[in-house]
Motif scaffolding. Sequence first.
Motif, PDB file in Angstrom:
ATOM      1  N   ASP A  68       0.814  -1.155  -0.001  1.00  0.00           N
ATOM      2  CA  ASP A  68      -0.016  -0.049  -0.021  1.00  0.00           C
ATOM      3  C   ASP A  68       0.884   1.394  -0.069  1.00  0.00           C
ATOM      4  O   ASP A  68       0.582   2.482  -0.611  1.00  0.00           O
ATOM      5  CB  ASP A  68      -0.720   0.168   1.124  1.00  0.00           C
ATOM      6  CG  ASP A  68      -2.200  -1.022   1.242  1.00  0.00           C
ATOM      7  OD1 ASP A  68      -2.226  -1.456   0.157  1.00  0.00           O
ATOM      8  OD2 ASP A  68      -2.633  -1.333   2.178  1.00  0.00           O
ATOM      9  N   ARG A  69       1.895   1.213   0.667  1.00  0.00           N
ATOM     10  CA  ARG A  69       2.888   2.449   0.654  1.00  0.00           C
ATOM     11  C   ARG A  69       3.741   2.774  -0.521  1.00  0.00           C
ATOM     12  O   ARG A  69       3.771   3.718  -0.921  1.00  0.00           O
ATOM     13  CB  ARG A  69       3.992   2.169   1.832  1.00  0.00           C
ATOM     14  CG  ARG A  69       4.615   3.580   2.614  1.00  0.00           C
ATOM     15  CD  ARG A  69       5.598   3.065   3.587  1.00  0.00           C
ATOM     16  NE  ARG A  69       5.073   2.425   4.798  1.00  0.00           N
ATOM     17  CZ  ARG A  69       5.726   1.054   4.997  1.00  0.00           C
ATOM     18  NH1 ARG A  69       6.586   0.541   4.420  1.00  0.00           N
ATOM     19  NH2 ARG A  69       4.803   0.382   5.954  1.00  0.00           N
ATOM     20  N   THR A 127      10.284  -8.382  -9.612  1.00  0.00           N
ATOM     21  CA  THR A 127      10.464  -7.153  -9.912  1.00  0.00           C
ATOM     22  C   THR A 127       9.229  -6.862 -10.910  1.00  0.00           C
ATOM     23  O   THR A 127       8.371  -5.510 -10.790  1.00  0.00           O
ATOM     24  CB  THR A 127      11.578  -6.732 -10.939  1.00  0.00           C
ATOM     25  OG1 THR A 127      12.665  -6.896 -10.108  1.00  0.00           O
ATOM     26  CG2 THR A 127      11.780  -5.269 -11.375  1.00  0.00           C
ATOM     27  N   SER A 128       8.678  -7.647 -11.947  1.00  0.00           N
ATOM     28  CA  SER A 128       7.804  -7.395 -12.577  1.00  0.00           C
ATOM     29  C   SER A 128       6.375  -7.285 -11.964  1.00  0.00           C
ATOM     30  O   SER A 128       5.474  -6.651 -12.401  1.00  0.00           O
ATOM     31  CB  SER A 128       7.404  -8.772 -13.594  1.00  0.00           C
ATOM     32  OG  SER A 128       7.470  -9.704 -12.754  1.00  0.00           O
ATOM     33  N   GLU A 169       4.150  -4.060 -12.005  1.00  0.00           N
ATOM     34  CA  GLU A 169       2.511  -4.008 -12.347  1.00  0.00           C
ATOM     35  C   GLU A 169       1.691  -3.329 -11.079  1.00  0.00           C
ATOM     36  O   GLU A 169       0.770  -2.425 -11.601  1.00  0.00           O
ATOM     37  CB  GLU A 169       2.141  -5.425 -12.271  1.00  0.00           C
ATOM     38  CG  GLU A 169       0.807  -5.734 -12.972  1.00  0.00           C
ATOM     39  CD  GLU A 169       0.519  -7.035 -13.066  1.00  0.00           C
ATOM     40  OE1 GLU A 169      -0.883  -7.394 -13.125  1.00  0.00           O
ATOM     41  OE2 GLU A 169       1.373  -7.954 -12.954  1.00  0.00           O
ATOM     42  N   LEU A 170       2.055  -3.370 -10.048  1.00  0.00           N
ATOM     43  CA  LEU A 170       1.589  -2.780  -8.773  1.00  0.00           C
ATOM     44  C   LEU A 170       1.594  -1.259  -9.274  1.00  0.00           C
ATOM     45  O   LEU A 170       0.587  -0.762  -8.972  1.00  0.00           O
ATOM     46  CB  LEU A 170       2.202  -3.220  -7.374  1.00  0.00           C
ATOM     47  CG  LEU A 170       1.475  -2.420  -6.226  1.00  0.00           C
ATOM     48  CD1 LEU A 170      -0.045  -2.925  -6.101  1.00  0.00           C
ATOM     49  CD2 LEU A 170       2.492  -2.788  -5.096  1.00  0.00           C
ATOM     50  N   TYR A 224      12.314   0.680 -13.962  1.00  0.00           N
ATOM     51  CA  TYR A 224      12.170   2.017 -12.864  1.00  0.00           C
ATOM     52  C   TYR A 224      12.152   1.236 -11.680  1.00  0.00           C
ATOM     53  O   TYR A 224      12.820   1.975 -10.658  1.00  0.00           O
ATOM     54  CB  TYR A 224      10.433   2.529 -13.257  1.00  0.00           C
ATOM     55  CG  TYR A 224      10.316   3.687 -12.212  1.00  0.00           C
ATOM     56  CD1 TYR A 224      10.921   5.131 -12.596  1.00  0.00           C
ATOM     57  CD2 TYR A 224       9.550   3.441 -11.289  1.00  0.00           C
ATOM     58  CE1 TYR A 224      10.685   6.020 -11.561  1.00  0.00           C
ATOM     59  CE2 TYR A 224       9.135   4.690 -10.308  1.00  0.00           C
ATOM     60  CZ  TYR A 224       9.739   5.816 -10.665  1.00  0.00           C
ATOM     61  OH  TYR A 224       9.123   6.808  -9.893  1.00  0.00           O
ATOM     62  N   VAL A 225      11.816   0.156 -11.592  1.00  0.00           N
ATOM     63  CA  VAL A 225      11.565  -0.623 -10.213  1.00  0.00           C
ATOM     64  C   VAL A 225      13.064  -0.864 -10.012  1.00  0.00           C
ATOM     65  O   VAL A 225      13.589  -0.800  -8.516  1.00  0.00           O
ATOM     66  CB  VAL A 225      10.694  -1.646 -10.170  1.00  0.00           C
ATOM     67  CG1 VAL A 225      10.886  -2.660  -8.720  1.00  0.00           C
ATOM     68  CG2 VAL A 225       9.274  -1.340 -10.398  1.00  0.00           C
TER      69      VAL A 225
END
Length: 219
Positions: A57-58, A192-193, A197-198, A205-206
């Motif tokens: 959520d954060r 990472t994928s 997606e989240l 970028y992640v």
Amino acid sequence: MTDHSLGTADGSTPRVEAQRSQKGVHHLLRIPDHAKLRADAELAVKEELGELARTDDRFKRAIEIVQQADLEITAHAEERNQAALSLFFYDGVRGLGRVLGMLPNAFRQMRTLALYGKRTAPLTADDDERMSAEERRAAAKKAGLPYVEGAADRLPDLSETVSVATARRKAALPFLRNAALALTEEPYSWPTSKIAELGDVTPKYVRDLKSAAVKARTR
């Protein structure tokens, strides 16, 4: 003849004033309290993100804040810059760095970039602060800088918007980076994928977020 002064409109709100009697130009610009605006914006983001117990959520909320800030900066920074440049070169307003919330050198670099296309002026270039009013206007016209109608009315609000957005982005980034890294660790162990997606971002970028978080952790 141009008269430049700093003063207050009502004894409490600082303003930048410029008059040019030859053309009837008179501006009284409100100076935003950028330090307070930034501090309040950063605190609000830190409190909001700090209250989110779940790491996913954060991460999601932090990326929303960063993306929204990027949109606001993109939408308003150029308009802010054009208004400030117009006031400096065409109306002879001084003290604009205070309205913009910039250090004098930063505003000087903005002007140099606008005139010459780079942050360092050519050695043969005249100092724009020592130019006459006519020379400043001629330099602006040669560089293709537009005269912005209503610049004095719009600049303070534009500057506030960019300051607040920049502060919100700055405050959210550490949360975003740390959350991205935490989601790859126990108990999440997300690939990472899935994190990308989240947040509706690219895996690269992640990965960049995680790398920044690792560097910060090892300092």
